[in-house]
Design a protein around this motif. Structure first.
Motif, PDB file in Angstrom:
ATOM      1  N   LYS A 212      -1.736   1.801   1.434  1.00 42.13           N
ATOM      2  CA  LYS A 212      -1.926   0.390   1.749  1.00 42.13           C
ATOM      3  C   LYS A 212      -0.891  -0.431   0.988  1.00 42.13           C
ATOM      4  CE  LYS A 212      -5.128  -3.496   1.299  1.00 42.13           C
ATOM      5  NZ  LYS A 212      -6.388  -3.991   0.697  1.00 42.13           N
ATOM      6  N   VAL A 213      -0.110  -1.205   1.734  1.00 38.39           N
ATOM      7  CA  VAL A 213       0.896  -2.073   1.127  1.00 38.39           C
ATOM      8  C   VAL A 213       0.534  -3.511   1.485  1.00 38.39           C
ATOM      9  CG1 VAL A 213       3.344  -2.535   0.834  1.00 38.39           C
ATOM     10  CG2 VAL A 213       2.595  -0.253   1.534  1.00 38.39           C
ATOM     11  N   THR A 215      -1.074  -7.165  -1.052  1.00 40.14           N
ATOM     12  CA  THR A 215      -0.910  -7.839  -2.333  1.00 40.14           C
ATOM     13  C   THR A 215      -0.683  -6.825  -3.443  1.00 40.14           C
ATOM     14  OG1 THR A 215      -2.352  -9.608  -1.576  1.00 40.14           O
ATOM     15  CG2 THR A 215      -1.965  -9.464  -3.938  1.00 40.14           C
ATOM     16  N   GLY A 216      -1.344  -5.682  -3.327  1.00 38.83           N
ATOM     17  CA  GLY A 216      -1.127  -4.537  -4.213  1.00 38.83           C
ATOM     18  C   GLY A 216      -0.725  -3.330  -3.388  1.00 38.83           C
ATOM     19  N   ILE A 217      -0.550  -2.204  -4.060  1.00 36.02           N
ATOM     20  CA  ILE A 217      -0.181  -0.962  -3.380  1.00 36.02           C
ATOM     21  C   ILE A 217      -1.077   0.151  -3.908  1.00 36.02           C
ATOM     22  CG2 ILE A 217       1.643   0.748  -2.968  1.00 36.02           C
ATOM     23  CD1 ILE A 217       3.685  -1.477  -3.402  1.00 36.02           C
ATOM     24  N   GLY A 239       0.374   1.846  -7.237  1.00 33.27           N
ATOM     25  CA  GLY A 239       0.985   0.560  -7.546  1.00 33.27           C
ATOM     26  C   GLY A 239       1.482   0.435  -8.963  1.00 33.27           C
ATOM     27  N   CYS A 251       4.748  -6.542 -14.551  1.00 34.33           N
ATOM     28  CA  CYS A 251       3.661  -6.407 -13.582  1.00 34.33           C
ATOM     29  C   CYS A 251       2.426  -7.117 -14.126  1.00 34.33           C
ATOM     30  CB  CYS A 251       3.362  -4.917 -13.348  1.00 34.33           C
ATOM     31  SG  CYS A 251       1.989  -4.596 -12.215  1.00 34.33           S
ATOM     32  N   GLU A 260       4.195  -1.912  -7.719  1.00 31.01           N
ATOM     33  CA  GLU A 260       3.599  -3.120  -7.164  1.00 31.01           C
ATOM     34  C   GLU A 260       4.430  -4.364  -7.472  1.00 31.01           C
ATOM     35  OE1 GLU A 260      -0.264  -5.571  -8.460  1.00 31.01           O
ATOM     36  OE2 GLU A 260      -0.758  -3.614  -7.573  1.00 31.01           O
ATOM     37  N   SER A 264       5.322  -4.871  -3.378  1.00 33.95           N
ATOM     38  CA  SER A 264       4.147  -5.438  -2.710  1.00 33.95           C
ATOM     39  C   SER A 264       4.531  -6.689  -1.936  1.00 33.95           C
ATOM     40  CB  SER A 264       3.069  -5.770  -3.732  1.00 33.95           C
ATOM     41  OG  SER A 264       3.502  -6.826  -4.577  1.00 33.95           O
ATOM     42  N   GLY A 282       2.998 -12.615   1.392  1.00 32.48           N
ATOM     43  CA  GLY A 282       3.430 -11.461   2.179  1.00 32.48           C
ATOM     44  C   GLY A 282       3.501 -11.790   3.661  1.00 32.48           C
ATOM     45  N   ILE A 307       8.850   2.461  -2.353  1.00 33.96           N
ATOM     46  CA  ILE A 307       7.587   3.149  -2.081  1.00 33.96           C
ATOM     47  C   ILE A 307       7.847   4.620  -1.781  1.00 33.96           C
ATOM     48  CG2 ILE A 307       5.643   3.292  -0.460  1.00 33.96           C
ATOM     49  CD1 ILE A 307       6.000   0.195  -0.122  1.00 33.96           C
TER      50      ILE A 307
END
Length: 395
Positions: A212-213, A215-217, A239, A251, A260, A264, A282, A307
């Motif tokens: 999942k990419v 707001t975070g990863i 992330g 971060c 992240e 992100s 995003g 990523i």
């Protein structure tokens, strides 16, 4: 009346697991499959029918004499509640025992309002759904919940969730369980998205990474057909893996160089922002990509490379057959995927990547609600729960 009292420890659940594929079978077919006596199979079927888990269907073709009755999974007598809680939304659905949704509702909320307000909303929406339409009259077996932060799966409690003030160690499972009167399973959103994506789009894939990419990863890790959460439930926390290119970038976790902070949606928004008074999200980045903005396209492509650099290690360590990219930034399409592929195919060994598929999520926003349902169904229909229900028949 059939006596099922001797089946408290008879592993009736093992026969039920065979029937979960939905294929109708006769008593004789089940006896041949399990090696059990036909009379024993008959008793177990009777017990499962009393619980509403199996039902008789059309008779088998006769080869002489009276046709044999067939039995199959009864998906309509019971239900589970699936709950997807996001940073700014909640989605609640009722599904049958195959995961098919037949009633759902969604609403806006702010996760920062805290657990009391948010869970009150969940119980209100869930109660109304269960009392309405096709949901009415079904027996609720379990509730599955996805939350946008780290979760201690064994207790259902969020652990230091960064965007969820007031939620740390809150008893989500206990609160919802007290209201609905059934077991409640809670997991982080990426894990339930992995479950949902596999269930609906990749049912024959046993080794899959869902990334999942947004707001975070983060990643949901399915290996050998099973979701792997790790010792404390933090497996897949990509992330906060270090990426050398971001060595000087801080971060939100307090470290520097986290994936992240580089790749992100929020990170790309900061990179592309030109006006300090107009922060980019995003979604703003995606819109610029769709308009053909070269700077945004290059930033998304580089995010994919970053990523992919982290995922290359995952490929070498886990050897997945499929990597699925989801989350809001996946809407940037092939620019993000191309960067991921570039890094992995360049750095990973050809043997590990010769059959590796790297692709965008097939079901998108539906992955989370589907996965929450799967989470509840897997628990409700586990061997232990079915055997417990059988035992209750003679209690």
């Amino acid at each position: 009346m059939t006596d099922v009292s001797g089946h408290r420890d008879s592993n009736t659940s093992e026969l039920f697991q065979i029937m979960r594929d939905g294929q109708p079978r006769t008593r004789s077919e089940l006896a041949a499959t399990t090696g059990l006596a036909r009379s024993t199979v008959a008793l177990r079927i009777d017990a499962l029918m009393k619980l509403g888990l199996l039902r008789p269907v059309s008779d088998a073709i006769s080869t002489g004499g009276r046709p044999s009755t067939q039995f199959s999974l009864n998906s309509t007598g019971h239900s589970v509640l699936a709950v997807d809680v996001g940073a700014s939304h909640v989605r609640v659905a009722v599904t049958d025992l195959t995961g098919s949704v037949f009633a759902e509702v969604s609403d806006r909320l702010d996760i920062a309002d805290g657990p009391v307000a948010v869970l009150d909303k969940v119980t209100s929406l869930g109660t109304d759904l269960l009392a309405s339409g096709e949901s009415s009259g079904r027996t609720l077996l379990a509730v599955g919940v996805g939350l946008p932060g780290p979760v201690e799966h064994a207790t259902g409690r969020p652990i230091n969730p960064p965007i969820m003030p007031g939620w740390d160690r809150y008893d989500v499972a206990g609160t919802l369980g007290a209201h609905f009167g059934v077991p409640v399973l809670v997991d982080n959103d990426v894990n339930i998205m992995a479950l949902g994506e596999r269930q609906l789009a990749w049912p024959d894939v046993d080794d899959l990474l869902f990334v999942k990419v947004a707001t975070g990863i983060g990643a949901g890790v399915i290996s050998g057909g099973t979701l792997r959460r790790g010792a404390q439930g933090t497996a897949g926390d990509l992330g906060h893996v270090y990426v050398p290119r971001g060595a000087d970038i801080y971060c939100r976790c307090g470290n520097r160089g986290c994936l992240e902070a580089l790749a992100s949606g929020a990170a790309l928004g900061r990179q592309l922002q030109t006006d300090a008074n107009e922060p980019l999200t995003g979604l703003d980045v995606i819109e610029r990509v769709r308009r053909g903005d070269i700077e945004a396209i290059q930033a998304v492509r580089q995010a994919g490379r970053d990523i992919g650099e982290v995922l290359t290690t995952c490929v070498s360590l886990m050897n997945p057959s499929t990597i699925v990219i989801g989350g809001s930034l996946s809407a940037a399409g092939e620019f993000l995927i191309a960067g991921v592929r570039e890094s992995i195919y360049t750095r990973a060994t050809p043997f590990a990547t010769q059959h590796l598929e790297i692709t965008r999520s097939r079901i998108g926003a539906d992955a989370a609600i589907a996965g929450a349902g799967v989470l509840a169904i897997q628990y409700a229909l586990s061997n232990e729960r079915v055997d417990s229900m059988v035992a209750s028949l003679s209690a």
